[in-house]
Design an enzyme around this catalytic site. Structure first.
Site, PDB file in Angstrom:
ATOM      1  N   GLU A   1     -14.154  20.252  18.998  1.00  0.00           N
ATOM      2  CA  GLU A   1     -14.637  21.577  19.350  1.00  0.00           C
ATOM      3  C   GLU A   1     -13.655  22.315  20.253  1.00  0.00           C
ATOM      4  O   GLU A   1     -12.952  21.712  21.060  1.00  0.00           O
ATOM      5  CB  GLU A   1     -15.995  21.465  20.054  1.00  0.00           C
TER       6      GLU A   1
ATOM      7  N   CYS B   1     -19.544  22.951  30.061  1.00  0.00           N
ATOM      8  CA  CYS B   1     -18.747  21.818  30.526  1.00  0.00           C
ATOM      9  C   CYS B   1     -19.525  20.513  30.402  1.00  0.00           C
ATOM     10  O   CYS B   1     -20.662  20.405  30.855  1.00  0.00           O
ATOM     11  CB  CYS B   1     -18.346  22.048  31.981  1.00  0.00           C
TER      12      CYS B   1
END
Length: 382
Positions: free
Chosen positions: A91, A344
């Site tokens: 990703e 994150c």
């Protein structure tokens, strides 16, 4: 064998062109077409000699991994999922802000670090990405966004190697990708605007300082070895003392006068006042008198089976105040893209072949036990 031209930095592309009987300036032209204009069809490269274009058609290609999916968050964050073969996917995430556009890039399929708070680490390690697979994330995103936003000028101003994987465990493939990002004939990014994030692979931090010193972020997450051993298993190999000394060595080469320490805020694990006070003492112990680091506090982004909880906003603010009151520059990261699992610690790649998770975990354990001498650290000479 057909070469993927995304695998080369400019020097590597020059060597490739020389093998075709071409001068170095042809490599510069070709590099600009690929990275500045986003071209992948050699017939579109109109200022290249027809003879060179014909050679390239039979000996080379410009091939990025296939796009599997795109998700757009309510806050404008975009997550792309790329197929890198073998059942693996990685990703990349674009984070738009008023004064910048930041792209978060992956360096490995999976990760061998096994950090408790990171979804990628729970997936296990599959393999290192090639240089072309790393730079292709920027190549695709930059030119997709230019077309989508109908802009001719650069959209992505900052790149952070904070996606899937530990970049410094893939050193040989990482450095040419960084050089392509920095090259004025490529993306022309400032060293201050390209950041490598590491869990603390100390020998490779020293290598990066000499070979390609960009901004450095260190995944700290704990103020003492006992807690960090649990949260970041690599700490059992390179202690906080070794890590902090390496950070000070890096500063002599760094484009910024500070190192960023990332600190994931975990409720009742590492977010107590005594933890903040320990951090202050830790930083002061390794300080030569000036401001040499900043802290970026990251609210934990939950994922299934983590067994961890995000610290409350009040506790994060109180933690930040202790650091700030001690004169340490401290920021709290704004969570972006969490509604599309792009925040994150949430990148897990949505690997297509879920049956191989056990195999990946076993490979992760083996990879973690390797001495540095066995890690792929030799920068490619093309």
């Amino acid at each position: 064998m057909t070469a993927n031209l995304l695998d080369f930095d400019l020097d590597g592309l020059a060597v490739f062109c020389e093998r075709l009987g071409e001068k170095r300036y042809r490599a510069v032209q070709l590099f600009r077409w690929i990275h500045q204009k986003g071209a992948s069809n050699f017939d579109d490269m109109s200022d290249l000699a027809k003879s060179l274009r014909e050679k390239l058609k039979v000996s080379a290609q410009v091939k990025a991994p296939d796009l599997i999916s795109q998700h757009i968050s309510s806050d404008g964050t975009i997550k792309w999922l790329f197929d890198v073969g073998g059942g693996d996917a990685v990703e990349a995430v674009f984070i738009p802000e008023e004064d910048r556009g930041t792209l978060c890039i992956s360096s490995q399929a999976g990760c061998a670090m096994g950090c408790r708070f990171c979804s990628t680490g729970h997936q296990g390690f599959s393999r290192n990405l090639k240089t072309g697979e790393i730079i292709a994330q920027l190549w695709f995103a930059e030119h997709f966004l230019r077309k989508h936003l109908q802009r001719d000028e650069r959209v992505i101003s900052n790149v952070v190697m904070m996606g899937m994987g530990e970049p410094l465990q893939n050193y040989a493939e990482l450095v040419p990708a960084l050089r392509a990002m920095l090259d004025d004939h490529g993306y022309g990014l400032s060293r201050r605007r390209v950041t490598v994030s590491t869990s603390g692979v100390v020998p490779m931090m020293d290598r990066l300082a000499r070979d390609c010193p960009v901004a450095l972020a260190v995944s700290l997450h704990a103020p003492n070895d006992l807690l960090r051993d649990d949260l970041v298993p690599l700490n059992k190999k390179y202690s906080l003392a070794e890590l902090l000394n390496a950070c000070n060595r890096y500063l002599a080469y760094a484009p910024r006068d500070f190192i960023t320490f990332e600190y994931c805020m975990l409720e009742d694990v590492n977010d107590q006042p005594e933890h903040a006070q320990q951090l202050v003492r830790l930083v002061q112990h390794y300080s030569s008198g000036g401001v040499w680091c900043k802290f970026n506090l990251i609210p934990f982004n939950p994922f299934p089976a983590s067994g961890l909880t995000r610290s409350t906003p009040e506790r994060i603010q109180a933690f930040a105040k202790i650091l700030s009151d001690a004169g340490i520059v401290t920021t709290i990261r704004k969570t972006r893209g969490d509604d599309i699992d792009a925040a994150c610690g949430q990148l897990a790649g949505e690997v297509k072949d879920r049956t191989r998770v056990g195999e990946r975990i076993a490979r992760q354990r083996t990879f973690m036990l390797k001495p540095v001498s066995e890690i792929n650290t030799q920068v490619k000479e093309n």
